[in-house]
Design an enzyme around this catalytic site. Structure first.
Site, short mmCIF file in Angstrom:
data_model
loop_
_atom_site.label_atom_id
_atom_site.label_comp_id
_atom_site.label_asym_id
_atom_site.label_seq_id
_atom_site.Cartn_x
_atom_site.Cartn_y
_atom_site.Cartn_z
N HIS A 80 90.86 -5.92 29.55
CA HIS A 80 89.92 -6.96 29.99
C HIS A 80 90.53 -7.96 30.97
O HIS A 80 90.19 -9.14 30.97
CB HIS A 80 89.32 -7.69 28.78
CG HIS A 80 87.92 -8.16 29.05
ND1 HIS A 80 87.22 -9.00 28.23
CD2 HIS A 80 87.08 -7.90 30.09
CE1 HIS A 80 86.02 -9.24 28.72
NE2 HIS A 80 85.91 -8.58 29.86
N CYS A 104 88.02 -14.42 26.03
CA CYS A 104 89.11 -13.47 25.93
C CYS A 104 89.92 -13.20 27.20
O CYS A 104 91.15 -13.23 27.16
CB CYS A 104 88.60 -12.16 25.36
SG CYS A 104 87.17 -11.49 26.21
#
Length: 444
Positions: A120, A65
């Site tokens: 993130h 991700c």
């Protein structure tokens, strides 16, 4: 911010489109009714497909991700922009302030910008730490984000931070909380006289999975009812955002792009739809993901495009449709994918490229040119060759049958990797070099 080219003609400012980029987390190519799952209900993805285009060969820029998200914002393949790995634990890697993001560019021409949901692009010790660039340093006027997952789960997460201030305990499920925050910004805070760019990054269906009973009940009796309901939960959040755009009367002038950050995790119920591999893989199952786009008047409703596109194309696409030239002081790997959204070919000077950093000697590298895809091991000495349009499950390795084609692709791949490694902050990943398998020498 470094120069990005000349200001577009003043007459364009009145018609500049709004941009909404929606990203699901760990959603596989086979995790929706829209892309062929017989069980999972995704009515709002269906709605986007009916009102726009379904992209059957849409790729994330990495099999995990953090890197794939960095490519969406910067248009640069992850090892080039520095976010080469999943950002967990203590690591130097982060989305650097020296990178240029598409919200950062759009702000310079009058856009308002907002990010809600997962981020993130910082490690845990960097999150909400002023010593590292938070979303406001990456071009966002407003943000509510988490470092990584919704914690302790999708239900009542308590780890959101809004504009630098911890939100504290919440009530509800993550997708709906994220969608409500996006709607709040759109309706209460955004200046309607200005165009906007918004990124909505849901946490679903990443673990720890928690699903609203109203969505789980749709799949009563199925062993994966929680996971399937979690996809529908995310889809419901997507629908809330689409409804808000309609209510504000801006849908007709808004490009909505929906995708996932990487392939699925089968242990939780995720499906690659028959593709080889899953999350962290350079095979299709790890990187081919759902892709949908809607832009009334520009994209034909109910159309399907099999032209390959990748997450790093978002940067060049957003700049292209608002008339801003690409930066000239750095390599931009992505291209304007508007032709692909209209079912037309796109011209790529730089091939699609993937490299996923995982623990152990399992890192793989891949590159696609046209219908040809080469997959290499971490040493860049062992290679496989696939003709993807004919062999989308990657069952027939043609490397031995077609040695000349393999050598041609190998030479391009090695040269491209050398270029990427030279430009990126290689000191960040050098200490994590993996041990070569079978006595091979690492070609870093």
């Amino acid at each position: 911010m470094p120069a990005v080219g000349a200001e577009p003609p003043a007459g364009q400012t009145k018609t500049r489109p709004n941009i909404v980029v929606v990203v699901a987390d760990d959603m596989g190519w086979g995790d929706s009714g829209t892309f062929g799952n017989d069980l999972i209900q995704t009515p709002n993805m269906d709605r986007l497909a009916a009102e726009g285009v379904k992209l059957t060969q849409c790729y994330s820029a990495c099999g995990v991700c953090s890197p794939s998200r960095s490519a969406i914002l910067t248009g640069r393949t992850p090892y080039r922009n520095g976010v080469y790995r999943h950002l967990s634990g203590k690591h130097d890697a982060h989305l650097r302030d020296s990178e240029i993001t598409f919200p950062e560019v759009l702000k310079t021409i009058g856009y308002e910008t907002c990010h809600v949901g997962k981020w993130h692009l910082l490690s845990a010790q960097q999150f909400n730490n002023p010593d590292f660039p938070q979303p406001d340093k990456q071009g966002y006027d407003y943000y509510m984000f988490t470092q990584n997952n919704a914690e302790p789960s999708h239900k009542n997460p308590d780890n959101f931070v809004r504009n630098g201030v911890p939100v504290g305990p919440t009530e509800g499920y993550s997708a709906q909380l994220v969608a409500k925050e996006a709607i709040h910004w759109l309706t209460d805070l955004h200046d309607p006289k200005k165009p906007f760019a918004m990124t909505v990054w849901f946490h679903e269906p990443h673990s720890e999975i928690a699903t609203d009973p109203r969505f789980e009940a749709l799949y009563k009796g199925h062993k994966n009812s929680k996971y399937m309901g979690n996809i529908t939960q995310m889809d419901n959040g997507l629908g809330m955002v689409l409804d808000a755009l309609d209510a504000l009367g801006v849908s007709d002038n808004t490009l909505v792009f929906f995708t996932s950050d990487n392939g699925p995790v089968p242990a939780y119920g995720g499906s690659s739809g028959g593709l080889r591999g899953n999350k962290r893989s350079q095979y299709e199952g790890g990187i081919r993901v759902p892709g949908l786009a809607r832009w009334p008047g520009k994209i034909e409703p109910g159309s399907v495009s099999d032209v390959p596109v990748i997450g790093s194309d978002v940067f060049a696409t957003t700049l292209g449709i608002v008339g801003v030239p690409l930066p000239t002081d750095r390599t931009i790997d992505g291209v304007n994918m508007l032709p692909a959204l209209q079912g037309k070919p796109v011209a790529r000077k730089i091939p699609m490229f993937w490299r996923t950093h995982v623990s152990g000697p399992n890192e793989r590298v891949a590159m696609r040119i046209g219908d040809w895809k080469i997959v290499g091991d971490e040493t860049l000495t062992q290679f496989q060759l696939y003709e993807i349009q004919q062999d989308w499950k990657e069952q027939n390795d043609l490397a031995k049958q077609m040695p000349e084609k393999t050598e041609e692709m190998k030479a391009i791949l090695i040269k491209l990797w050398a270029d990427i490694a030279a430009e990126g902050p290689h000191e960040w990943w050098e200490h994590e070099r993996q041990k070569p398998s079978k006595g091979g020498k690492l070609n870093y």
